[in-house]
Enzyme design. Structure first.
Site, short mmCIF file in Angstrom:
data_model
loop_
_atom_site.label_atom_id
_atom_site.label_comp_id
_atom_site.label_asym_id
_atom_site.label_seq_id
_atom_site.Cartn_x
_atom_site.Cartn_y
_atom_site.Cartn_z
N GLU A 1 0.85 -1.20 0.00
CA GLU A 1 0.00 0.00 0.00
C GLU A 1 0.88 1.24 0.00
OE1 GLU A 1 -1.56 -1.09 4.01
OE2 GLU A 1 -1.27 1.04 4.40
N LYS B 1 2.85 4.56 0.95
CA LYS B 1 3.38 5.10 2.20
C LYS B 1 3.02 6.58 2.24
CE LYS B 1 7.54 5.31 5.00
NZ LYS B 1 7.47 6.71 5.36
N ASP C 1 2.89 10.37 3.30
CA ASP C 1 3.88 11.29 3.85
C ASP C 1 3.19 12.33 4.73
OD1 ASP C 1 6.22 12.53 4.37
OD2 ASP C 1 6.52 13.36 2.36
N TYR D 1 -3.78 2.41 9.03
CA TYR D 1 -3.06 1.31 8.37
C TYR D 1 -2.42 0.32 9.33
CZ TYR D 1 0.67 4.73 9.17
OH TYR D 1 1.51 5.65 9.73
N LYS E 1 11.08 3.06 -0.95
CA LYS E 1 11.02 4.50 -1.14
C LYS E 1 11.22 4.88 -2.61
CE LYS E 1 10.82 6.73 2.23
NZ LYS E 1 11.61 7.08 3.40
N CYS F 1 52.26 8.51 1.81
CA CYS F 1 51.36 9.35 2.60
C CYS F 1 51.64 10.82 2.29
CB CYS F 1 51.58 9.06 4.08
SG CYS F 1 50.71 10.24 5.15
N CYS G 1 53.20 12.41 5.84
CA CYS G 1 54.51 12.07 6.43
C CYS G 1 55.44 11.41 5.43
CB CYS G 1 54.31 11.17 7.66
SG CYS G 1 53.79 9.50 7.25
N CYS H 1 48.53 4.66 5.40
CA CYS H 1 49.87 5.15 5.68
C CYS H 1 50.49 4.25 6.75
CB CYS H 1 49.76 6.59 6.20
SG CYS H 1 51.22 7.13 7.09
N CYS I 1 53.48 9.58 11.80
CA CYS I 1 52.64 10.36 10.88
C CYS I 1 51.85 11.39 11.67
CB CYS I 1 51.70 9.45 10.10
SG CYS I 1 50.61 10.39 8.99
S1 IVH Z 1 2.93 0.52 8.63
C1 IVH Z 1 5.70 -0.55 12.73
N1 IVH Z 1 1.88 1.71 6.58
O1 IVH Z 1 5.91 5.47 7.81
C2 IVH Z 1 5.34 0.48 11.75
N2 IVH Z 1 3.36 2.96 7.93
O2 IVH Z 1 8.81 5.31 8.03
C3 IVH Z 1 4.23 0.01 10.85
N3 IVH Z 1 3.65 5.27 7.20
O3 IVH Z 1 6.06 5.00 11.24
C4 IVH Z 1 3.87 1.11 9.98
N4 IVH Z 1 2.30 5.17 5.49
O4 IVH Z 1 4.27 6.60 10.28
C5 IVH Z 1 2.70 1.83 7.61
N5 IVH Z 1 0.82 2.62 4.74
C6 IVH Z 1 1.64 2.76 5.77
C7 IVH Z 1 2.31 3.96 6.06
C8 IVH Z 1 3.17 4.02 7.14
C9 IVH Z 1 3.10 5.95 6.18
C10 IVH Z 1 4.60 5.85 8.13
C11 IVH Z 1 4.42 5.43 9.55
C12 IVH Z 1 5.72 4.78 9.94
C13 IVH Z 1 6.64 5.41 8.97
C14 IVH Z 1 7.87 4.61 8.76
#
Ligand code: IVH
Length: 713
Positions: A134, A136, A138, A246, A334, A428, A431, A452, A458
């Site tokens: 899923e 991530k 931000d 999540y 990432k 080096c 020295c 070195c 040295c």
């Molecule tokens: S699962 C034990 N799912 O990313 C942690 N985290 O860099 C399980 N985050 O601390 C986290 N989207 O704050 C999970 N779909 C997602 C997420 C997510 C953002 C964040 C979360 C976590 C951080 C890690």
């Protein structure tokens, strides 16, 4: 974060080298830098670097820590998450800590993750392993407690253990229900998720802020954080914050036995969940999902910075557990970071404490990911040759895998006609001693680092050692920084550690006392001498670390201090091992210490085997007293302090699992049976270790016996 278009490079080019010419210094620098950015990000909502750059720092740190565990610092940021809470809000301790996620940066890292999980769980090729993927989000993570379905409390992540009580503010967020409706709502559950701002709401908010002369936020994440951390919740109420659930922390009962099942239940209870999910047992399908999300990223309407993969079965998650600050059952894949092109003006060679010659690229300053870069690491001689990096070249620099930016590749089209390959010095530059690469027994160049051989002749090495000696985690002598050391060394006042402590006495009878010199005043000199005196009593672990023995960083120094208690005991143990050979009891006794391996034992033997090192230590011991190590009491378990050996095939646990569990309970896990072994846990087809145990009269347990022993611990 302000997202920029990113270009990905072939994996081979993006992978940073885990080598460093002075890993210890780099780890120290990285740790400090990460802590600073943590504070800026978590406490002040005012980050100075992009997320990708931050990840790059963390990634580099964990690479270096993995490669050089001896330099891992006790308070490494890799063992913590975030920054402690600020204090304006009340504090809430998380019943289950809020941890972070390990990172994957390319396809290989993802397949490695799946392989790692399979190995840990001991899955056969035919055994399915479903993973849920899923986006991530931000934003900022939050833990929301529902009791009997009612929202009772909400806390920010804080340092992972303790966050801020933002209940009133969270209650103003429309997407977050005050009451969970539907079936199977547990009595108690901490819902974890991300609070964020949609792009359009962020733009509106910033426009309004600008119009009213208020604070304009750098990006949606900061705006969301700033909005949530308002002491006046009527302000938060006006900000259109959103939420995705999540994960969860403490829960009296769960509504399903898979990650996807629990998320679906969250949805039925009225919590917003991300519709973009994929569950698959096929890593290539997960990667296809990642690319799909990456291509949709700009159109999602909110910021994401990658994809999270989670092992779907909760019983597997349970078995996989955690390592350091992140679960073993999940990883964040990432999106890539930024690069730029610039001219490499010169290659500088620096000499480190260990004598390593470190090449540094001096660049025409260029902005990479919002930061001006003028130096880049070139790692080592082989790296320069492999990439054929030359002075005058136009190069691509990247901050993704490195704090110190990296030179990724040369733009050959732009190479000046008169250029010639870089000749790495064999002497080096400080020295003039020969600089050599340590080779293995066959005479092959085994070490990528050229060092070195000058040792104490040295000047560069001696100065760096002295700087290390007085540094914050060593003797920590206030007012005696790198610059002063340079000065005292260059003027002949301090040539060895003991000289620091005799400086005052010598100064009193000197023709040219410090106060007569430019830049020194009576008070500053008095303070300096007082600061030196204040360190005449030093804890054993600091003392060991300060000696700058190769491969002995803070963590290893602590391990040794814990094992021996006093410097005399450690020295006697090493003396006994000098010349005794690897098979000797004396050598093995050191090798058997938790956290200590042959590299460290050899380094200790080398160090204490050198006459000049012994002389320097003796001189130093005339001046300082080394305080014995004081143990802090941890919670006892039936196996705390016991040495355990696992052998044979276990059926209920994998070997790794058993080992991790034993260590968690304070046991030492050893690979070989000796008189000092307390338990041998023997699975099926245990061989010679079991025989040894019987011969030595060591207690032998089968797997069930072991599980019974630790039950309830
Ligand atoms: S699962 C034990 N799912 O990313 C942690 N985290 O860099 C399980 N985050 O601390 C986290 N989207 O704050 C999970 N779909 C997602 C997420 C997510 C953002 C964040 C979360 C976590 C951080 C890690």
């Amino acid at each position: 974060m302000a997202k920029k278009t990113v270009k990905r490079a072939p994996t081979a080019l993006r992978k940073p080298m885990p080598t460093s010419e002075d890993p210890e210094a780099e780890i120290a620098r990285l740790s400090a830098e990460i802590s600073r950015h943590d504070a800026l990000y978590y406490r002040e909502d005012a980050p100075e670097i992009s997320d990708a750059e931050y990840d790059a720092l963390r990634r580099r740190l964990s690479q270096l820590e993995d490669a050089h565990p001896e330099f891992k610092r006790a308070e490494s940021p890799s063992a913590t998450v975030g920054a402690p809470p600020v204090g304006a809000f009340g504090k809430i301790r998380h019943e289950v800590p809020m941890l972070s996620l390990g990172n994957a940066f390319d396809d290989q890292d993802v397949t490695d993750f799946v392989q790692r999980v399979r190995r840990f769980l001991n899955l056969g090729e035919g055994d399915p392993l479903d993973v849920m993927a899923e986006p991530k989000i931000d934003g900022l993570s939050i833990s929301i407690r529902y009791e009997n379905g009612s929202l009772v409390q909400a806390a920010t992540r804080g340092d992972g253990a303790e966050g801020e009580n933002v209940t009133a503010n969270v209650k103003t967020i429309k997407e977050i229900p005050h009451v969970l409706e539907g079936k199977a709502v547990p009595e108690i559950i901490d819902i974890r998720g991300e609070i964020y701002l949609a792009h359009k709401d962020f733009e509106k908010l910033n426009a309004a802020q600008a119009a009213s002369g208020g604070k304009v936020f750098a990006n949606p994440r900061n705006a969301a954080a700033g909005s949530l951390r308002q002491l006046d919740s009527s302000i938060t109420a006006k900000r259109p914050l959103r939420f995705f659930a999540y994960a969860w922390g403490a829960a009296s009962k769960l509504p399903a036995d898979t990650q996807a099942g629990v998320a679906a239940a969250f949805g039925r209870w009225g919590l917003p969940i991300n519709p973009l999910v994929r569950v698959s047992g096929d890593p290539s399908e997960l990667l296809a999902f990642y690319r799909e999300i990456e291509s949709k990223r700009a159109k999602l309407g909110y910021d994401i910075d990658g994809v999270v993969y989670k092992v779907n079965r909760l019983d597997y998650q349970e078995r996989l557990g955690f390592v350091s600050r992140s679960p073993r059952w999940a990883i964040a894949h990432k999106f890539a970071a930024e690069r730029a092109t610039t001219v490499l003006n010169k290659i500088d060679i620096q000499v480190c404490r260990t004598g390593a010659l470190t090449p540094v690229a001096k660049l025409e300053p260029v902005t990479v990911g919002g930061v001006v870069v003028s130096n880049a690491t070139l790692h080592n001689e082989d790296e320069i040759a492999r990439k054929d990096i030359r002075e005058g070249d136009t190069v691509v620099v990247q901050r993704a895998g490195d704090v110190i930016p990296q030179v990724v590749e040369v733009v050959l089209d732009k190479r000046p006609k008169n250029s010639h390959p870089f000749k790495f010095p064999k002497l080096c530059p400080i020295c003039g001693s020969h600089a050599v690469r340590e080779s293995d027994e066959d005479g092959n160049a085994a070490d990528v680092v050229r060092r070195c051989t000058g040792g104490l002749i040295c000047a560069a090495q001696v100065k760096e050692r002295l700087k290390h000696f007085v540094s914050r985690n060593a003797f920590d002598i206030e007012g005696l920084g790198a610059e002063k050391i340079e000065f005292f060394f260059d003027t002949g006042r301090i040539k060895s550690p003991a000289d620091i402590f005799t400086l005052e006495k010598r100064d009193q009878i000197s023709d040219e006392p410090l106060i007569t010199l430019r830049g020194f005043k009576e008070t500053s000199v008095r303070k300096l001498f007082a600061a030196i005196d204040a360190r005449r009593n030093v804890p054993l672990d600091r003392f060991l670390y300060a000696l700058g023995i190769r491969h002995i960083g803070e963590t290893t120094a602590k391990d040794l201090a814990k094992a021996y208690g006093t410097f005399e005991a450690l020295r006697a143990a090493v003396d006994a091992a000098i010349g005794a050979g690897k098979e000797s009891d004396a050598y093995q006794d050191i090798d058997n210490i938790e956290g200590i391996g042959e590299t460290v034992v050899d380094a200790l033997i080398d160090f204490f085997g050198e006459a000049h090192n012994r002389e320097q230590i003796d001189a130093l011991l005339h001046e300082v007293t080394v305080a014995p190590f004081v143990r802090t009491q941890t919670k006892e378990s039936p196996v705390t302090g016991k040495t355990v050996v696992f052998t044979g095939t276990l059926t209920k646990l994998t070997r790794n699992e058993a080992k991790a569990q034993a260590e968690r309970l304070g046991a030492k896990v050893s690979g070989s049976v000796s008189k000092k072994t307390d338990y041998v846990v023997a699975g099926a087809e245990a061989g010679s270790k079991l025989d040894n145990a019987r011969a030595l009269g060591v207690t032998v347990l089968d797997e069930d016996g072991w599980l019974a022993l630790i039950r309830g611990a």
